[in-house]
Design a protein around this motif. Structure first.
Motif, PDB file in Angstrom:
ATOM      1  N   GLN A   9      -4.521   4.366   6.519  1.00  0.00           N
ATOM      2  CA  GLN A   9      -5.134   4.805   5.267  1.00  0.00           C
ATOM      3  C   GLN A   9      -4.107   5.036   4.166  1.00  0.00           C
ATOM      4  OE1 GLN A   9      -7.454   8.147   6.690  1.00  0.00           O
ATOM      5  NE2 GLN A   9      -9.285   6.901   6.928  1.00  0.00           N
ATOM      6  N   ASP A  10      -2.838   5.116   4.527  1.00  0.00           N
ATOM      7  CA  ASP A  10      -1.776   5.269   3.534  1.00  0.00           C
ATOM      8  C   ASP A  10      -1.290   3.933   2.996  1.00  0.00           C
ATOM      9  OD1 ASP A  10      -1.848   8.020   3.897  1.00  0.00           O
ATOM     10  OD2 ASP A  10      -0.245   8.005   5.402  1.00  0.00           O
TER      11      ASP A  10
ATOM     12  N   GLU B 104      -5.462   6.620  10.894  1.00  0.00           N
ATOM     13  CA  GLU B 104      -4.996   7.649   9.961  1.00  0.00           C
ATOM     14  C   GLU B 104      -3.769   7.159   9.197  1.00  0.00           C
ATOM     15  OE1 GLU B 104      -6.457  10.654   9.256  1.00  0.00           O
ATOM     16  OE2 GLU B 104      -8.079   9.787  10.462  1.00  0.00           O
ATOM     17  N   ILE B 105      -2.863   6.483   9.889  1.00  0.00           N
ATOM     18  CA  ILE B 105      -1.664   5.953   9.242  1.00  0.00           C
ATOM     19  C   ILE B 105      -2.027   4.804   8.308  1.00  0.00           C
ATOM     20  CG2 ILE B 105       0.564   4.824   9.670  1.00  0.00           C
ATOM     21  CD1 ILE B 105       0.636   6.315  12.371  1.00  0.00           C
TER      22      ILE B 105
ATOM     23  N   ARG C 274       4.160   3.382  11.787  1.00  0.00           N
ATOM     24  CA  ARG C 274       4.320   3.579  10.343  1.00  0.00           C
ATOM     25  C   ARG C 274       5.501   2.758   9.819  1.00  0.00           C
ATOM     26  NH1 ARG C 274       2.641   6.836   6.416  1.00  0.00           N
ATOM     27  NH2 ARG C 274       1.406   8.130   7.843  1.00  0.00           N
TER      28      ARG C 274
ATOM     29  N   ASP D 197      -2.396  -0.455   1.961  1.00  0.00           N
ATOM     30  CA  ASP D 197      -3.427  -1.214   1.259  1.00  0.00           C
ATOM     31  C   ASP D 197      -3.754  -2.533   1.951  1.00  0.00           C
ATOM     32  OD1 ASP D 197      -5.275  -1.555  -0.797  1.00  0.00           O
ATOM     33  OD2 ASP D 197      -3.872  -2.721  -2.008  1.00  0.00           O
TER      34      ASP D 197
ATOM     35  N   GLU E  54       5.282  -0.243   6.997  1.00  0.00           N
ATOM     36  CA  GLU E  54       6.119  -0.228   5.797  1.00  0.00           C
ATOM     37  C   GLU E  54       6.904  -1.523   5.682  1.00  0.00           C
ATOM     38  OE1 GLU E  54       6.901   4.622   5.618  1.00  0.00           O
ATOM     39  OE2 GLU E  54       8.428   3.277   6.441  1.00  0.00           O
TER      40      GLU E  54
END
Length: 283
Positions: A81-82, A78-79, A46, A84, A50
């Motif tokens: 999907q947060d 899953e990560i 993650r 773009d 970022e």
């Protein structure tokens, strides 16, 4: 990817790498093997997403990798999907897999993300031509990174069969700058990925432009300029050599190489520095 001395992902130093590549004319950043995405923890994953999404320029296409284990893909999806990102690349694996199983994984991950996937073909026929073509025909593939090593890149039955079934504009030469001319001239591939372009991005852009203009002698002359560093990567490890070369070239402090990879010893670092100097003088 750069890390601090303590081993954490380093935002400032990674931004320096990104800017160096972008300012050299490259507008696509692929974070896969050379970025050592294989060995990120989920928490680091993650953080890495970022970092690369926030630090790249607005008009830079950024593609992260997932995998190579299926369970890892599911957790990382899953990560993802947060964020773009328009696509993601599945890292290759050849143990405890089958062609049909890889195709099934691509289908499930693409469905979960709601986006097509970059298929990375690194090992000969680990994914069959039929399975790869079916994934393309079903709209599940954004690109194919073709990186099967050959002694003679003009002789490649697997790639030839693949280009017979798949639009060649979707297939990228995935082994750096060295086989790019053969792959694009003889097989009609749509482009190539670069490793040493992290250090000499202008040179990779010049190679691409020469190939696209069909200036083959010029392209070959440019390709040969990469040889000092590429030969070290071929013989001593493509990822660890590039990681340290990026620092020795003064681009950024890349920091320690995490296990399961290892640091080049001082003698090898001396050879890397010599190769970088030779390439700089040749430009």
């Amino acid at each position: 990817m750069a890390r601090s001395a303590a081993g954490a992902l380093d935002r400032e130093e990674n931004t320096k790498i990104i800017r160096h590549i972008e300012q050299g004319g490259i507008s696509t950043l692929l974070y896969g093997g050379n970025a050592i995405f294989y060995h990120l923890t989920l928490a680091e994953y993650r953080t890495a997403l970022e970092l690369i999404s926030q630090c790249a320029a607005a008009d830079t296409l950024v593609i992260p990798a997932i995998g190579p284990a299926y369970g890892t893909m599911l957790d990382q999806a899953e990560i993802l999907q947060d964020f773009d990102f328009p696509t993601a690349m599945i890292l290759p694996q050849r143990d405890v897999v089958s062609s049909a199983g890889i195709a099934s994984a691509v289908r499930k991950i693409a469905e979960r993300l709601g986006k097509p996937i970059v298929l990375y073909l690194k090992y000969d026929r680990t994914v069959s031509v039929a399975d790869a073509a079916a994934l393309v025909n079903d709209g599940l593939i954004s690109a194919i990174k073709y990186a099967v090593v050959r002694e003679d890149y003009t002789q490649d039955d697997y790639l030839r069969e693949l280009t017979d079934k798949v639009d060649t504009s979707l297939i990228l030469s995935g082994l750096g700058d060295q086989p790019a001319i053969v792959h694009m001239q003889d097989f009609g591939l749509g482009g190539f990925t670069t490793g040493c372009g992290c250090v000499f991005p202008q040179l990779s852009v010049a190679l691409l432009q020469a190939i696209q203009a069909k200036k083959w002698d010029e392209a070959e002359s440019i390709r040969e300029q990469f040889l000092p560093l590429e030969r070290l990567r071929d013989s001593l490890g493509p990822i660890s050599i590039l990681h340290r070369a990026t620092e020795l070239a003064g681009i950024a402090k890349t920091g320690p190489i995490i296990p399961l990879l290892s640091e080049p010893d001082d003698a090898i670092k001396t050879r890397i520095s010599a190769a970088l100097q030779q390439m700089s003088q040749a430009k």
